[in-house]
Design a protein around this motif. Structure first.
Motif, PDB file in Angstrom:
ATOM      1  N   PHE A 189       0.822  -1.209   0.000  1.00  0.00           N
ATOM      2  CA  PHE A 189       0.000   0.000   0.000  1.00  0.00           C
ATOM      3  C   PHE A 189       0.858   1.261   0.000  1.00  0.00           C
ATOM      4  O   PHE A 189       0.415   2.314  -0.429  1.00  0.00           O
ATOM      5  N   GLY A 190       2.080   1.142   0.490  1.00  0.00           N
ATOM      6  CA  GLY A 190       2.971   2.290   0.508  1.00  0.00           C
ATOM      7  C   GLY A 190       3.552   2.565  -0.862  1.00  0.00           C
ATOM      8  O   GLY A 190       3.152   3.506  -1.556  1.00  0.00           O
ATOM      9  N   THR A 191       4.445   1.689  -1.278  1.00  0.00           N
ATOM     10  CA  THR A 191       5.100   1.924  -2.560  1.00  0.00           C
ATOM     11  C   THR A 191       5.161   0.626  -3.367  1.00  0.00           C
ATOM     12  O   THR A 191       6.142  -0.107  -3.296  1.00  0.00           O
ATOM     13  N   PRO A 192       4.067   0.337  -4.086  1.00  0.00           N
ATOM     14  CA  PRO A 192       4.118  -0.858  -4.915  1.00  0.00           C
ATOM     15  C   PRO A 192       5.223  -0.730  -5.967  1.00  0.00           C
ATOM     16  O   PRO A 192       5.384   0.339  -6.557  1.00  0.00           O
ATOM     17  N   ARG A 193       5.970  -1.822  -6.143  1.00  0.00           N
ATOM     18  CA  ARG A 193       7.107  -1.772  -7.057  1.00  0.00           C
ATOM     19  C   ARG A 193       6.666  -1.682  -8.511  1.00  0.00           C
ATOM     20  O   ARG A 193       7.203  -0.924  -9.292  1.00  0.00           O
ATOM     21  N   SER A 194       5.638  -2.494  -8.870  1.00  0.00           N
ATOM     22  CA  SER A 194       5.293  -2.547 -10.289  1.00  0.00           C
ATOM     23  C   SER A 194       4.354  -1.412 -10.678  1.00  0.00           C
ATOM     24  O   SER A 194       3.513  -0.972  -9.892  1.00  0.00           O
ATOM     25  N   GLU A 195       4.512  -0.962 -11.893  1.00  0.00           N
ATOM     26  CA  GLU A 195       3.682   0.105 -12.413  1.00  0.00           C
ATOM     27  C   GLU A 195       2.221  -0.333 -12.484  1.00  0.00           C
ATOM     28  O   GLU A 195       1.310   0.420 -12.191  1.00  0.00           O
TER      29      GLU A 195
END
Lengths: 230, 242
Positions: free
Chosen positions: B224-230
């Motif tokens: 929820f913070g910083t998903p890696r995939s676009e």
């Protein structure tokens, strides 16, 4: 118009018509229905099986028998069963098969094809998720069929199964070609003995109509009553 | 508890799952999300062998699901599953639904099964409805019965396949509440859902699927913070944006 008719013949013979003839017809109908539904349900399960050879065997059986007139099947069975029985039991002489046993076997095998198609539609009417839910609880194929799918399929198809039974009830009259004393057979014996063909066959027609009409009315009522709440 | 390794599945020539690998530890709650058609429901159905797969393996409690020698019904009896469309048996009462598999699969006595069933029915708040047929219950009530039915088998893990997707909005919470409670009690759960609120509250990890692949498999905070995939970022911005 009815001046030359002698309806007394019915009064004289009704006991024989019903006690001997109709009793046989009803017995054959009920046993053939029970056997036909059981065998037909097994055929339906085979046709829907993911095991291809099973599906093929059942499909071929059903399609073949449905493409042949019932009268022919009745003849074949009556004349062939003693020889097939002898072959199976490795006996030298044709085995003795009574008229009732032979015609019952014929009707079970033949009507099973029609009951099969009804049950196939019934089984297919049950959502796939019901089977999944059964499996997910640990039920085996046979358990989920017997406890989950078939009870619902029977319920959904009960009116159609009964309608097919009404057809069976009428078809049973074809055993008359084997000189068996069913309802029609009994009537024709009396008719020929007394020379009262028109009266007897009219009477038979009226009885058949009354019985089948009453049954189909019953099916209609049943249909409204049993719709499953989903 | 559940170990999925390199699972691939084809419908004919169409590949629905590609090399999916993940793990669900004992007591862990893993939420699987993703757009429709991404293969998440198919994947969860592979876990208890409802859907066959052609490559890779899945082991539940060390038992291989793909192995033809595995007694699948026996294994499935230990894994609870809840479906999108409830799938209660409509020709049986609630009580019969709850006791059927206990009696037929686990071989419990009728009394024992009934006691267990009623206790769990009480837990999902539906004790008063024991003798009703599923058709006379609301969607939310049916789904709670379905959860109770699965719990009757004392499962070692629970699979949820979009348990709230077929529900009216006002009934979603009554089902989620039961699931949250279950998660807090330490049940091992794999949940396919779009309910991101649920994921935030109880999930340990979130798996994001797209096009039959596991695109993202991360701790909840990371996801929820910083998903890696676009692709996951786009998905999140769409469903959290309103």
């Amino acid at each position: 118009m009815f001046a030359n008719f002698d309806f007394d013949v019915i009064e004289r013979s009704w006991r024989y018509l019903f006690v001997t003839g109709m009793a046989f017809t009803l017995r054959l109908t009920l046993f053939a229905m029970a056997g036909g539904i059981v065998f037909g349900t097994l055929l339906a399960m085979m046709r829907l099986s993911s095991i291809k050879p099973l599906a093929w065997v059942a499909g071929t059986y059903v399609n073949t028998l449905r493409s042949v007139p019932l009268v022919l099947v009745i003849f074949w069975f009556y004349f062939l069963v003693p020889y097939i029985g002898a072959w199976v039991l490795r006996s030298d002489t044709p085995i003795q098969v009574g008229a009732f046993a032979s015609s019952l076997l014929t009707f079970v095998m033949f009507e099973a094809c029609y009951y099969c198609e009804i049950m196939r539609a019934g089984i297919q009417s049950i959502p796939r998720g019901q089977v999944s839910a059964g499996y997910a609880l640990g039920l085996t194929y046979w358990q989920s069929m017997a406890l989950v799918v078939l009870p619902q399929a029977f319920r959904n198809m009960l009116p159609v199964l009964l309608t097919q039974t009404i057809v069976l009830f009428q078809d049973v009259s074809l055993v008359y070609v084997l000189s068996i004393t069913d309802f029609v057979g009994a009537a024709s014996k009396v008719a020929e003995r007394d020379g009262r063909l028109v009266e007897m066959y009219s009477f038979v027609a009226v009885i058949y109509f009354a019985a089948c009409f009453a049954l189909s009315q019953f099916v209609r009522r049943l249909q409204a009553r049993i719709a499953v709440v989903r | 508890m559940i170990k999925i390794s390199g699972v691939s599945k084809w419908y004919g020539s169409f590949q629905v799952l590609t090399e999916c690998s993940t793990e669900v530890a004992k007591g862990e709650v893993v939420v699987v999300c993703g757009p429709s058609g991404s293969g998440k429901s198919t994947l969860i159905k592979c876990v208890n062998g409802l859907e066959p797969f052609q490559a890779g393996d899945i082991a539940v409690d060390g038992i291989s699901v793909g192995d033809p020698k595995t007694d699948l019904p026996k294994l499935r009896a230990r894994i609870g599953m809840v479906f999108q469309n409830f799938e209660l048996f409509p020709h049986m009462t609630v009580t019969q639904n709850l006791t059927l598999a206990q009696i037929k699969v686990l071989g419990r006595s009728r009394d024992e099964a009934l006691a267990k069933g009623l206790a769990l029915l009480d837990r999902v708040g539906l004790k008063a409805h024991a003798d009703k047929f599923p058709g006379n219950l609301s969607g939310g009530q049916q789904q709670r019965v379905a959860i109770a039915r699965a719990l009757c088998m004392d499962p070692i893990a629970m699979l949820f396949d979009e348990p709230t997707s077929a529900l009216d909005p006002e009934m979603i919470n009554e089902v989620l509440d039961v699931m949250v409670q279950l998660a807090q009690e330490g049940m091992t759960m794999m949940v396919v859902t779009h309910e991101m609120g649920f994921a935030r509250r109880v999930a340990d990890r979130v798996i994001f699927m797209d096009g039959g692949r596991i695109v993202e498999d991360a701790l909840k905070e990371e996801f929820f913070g910083t998903p890696r995939s676009e692709r996951a970022q786009l998905f999140l911005s769409k469903i959290l944006g309103h």
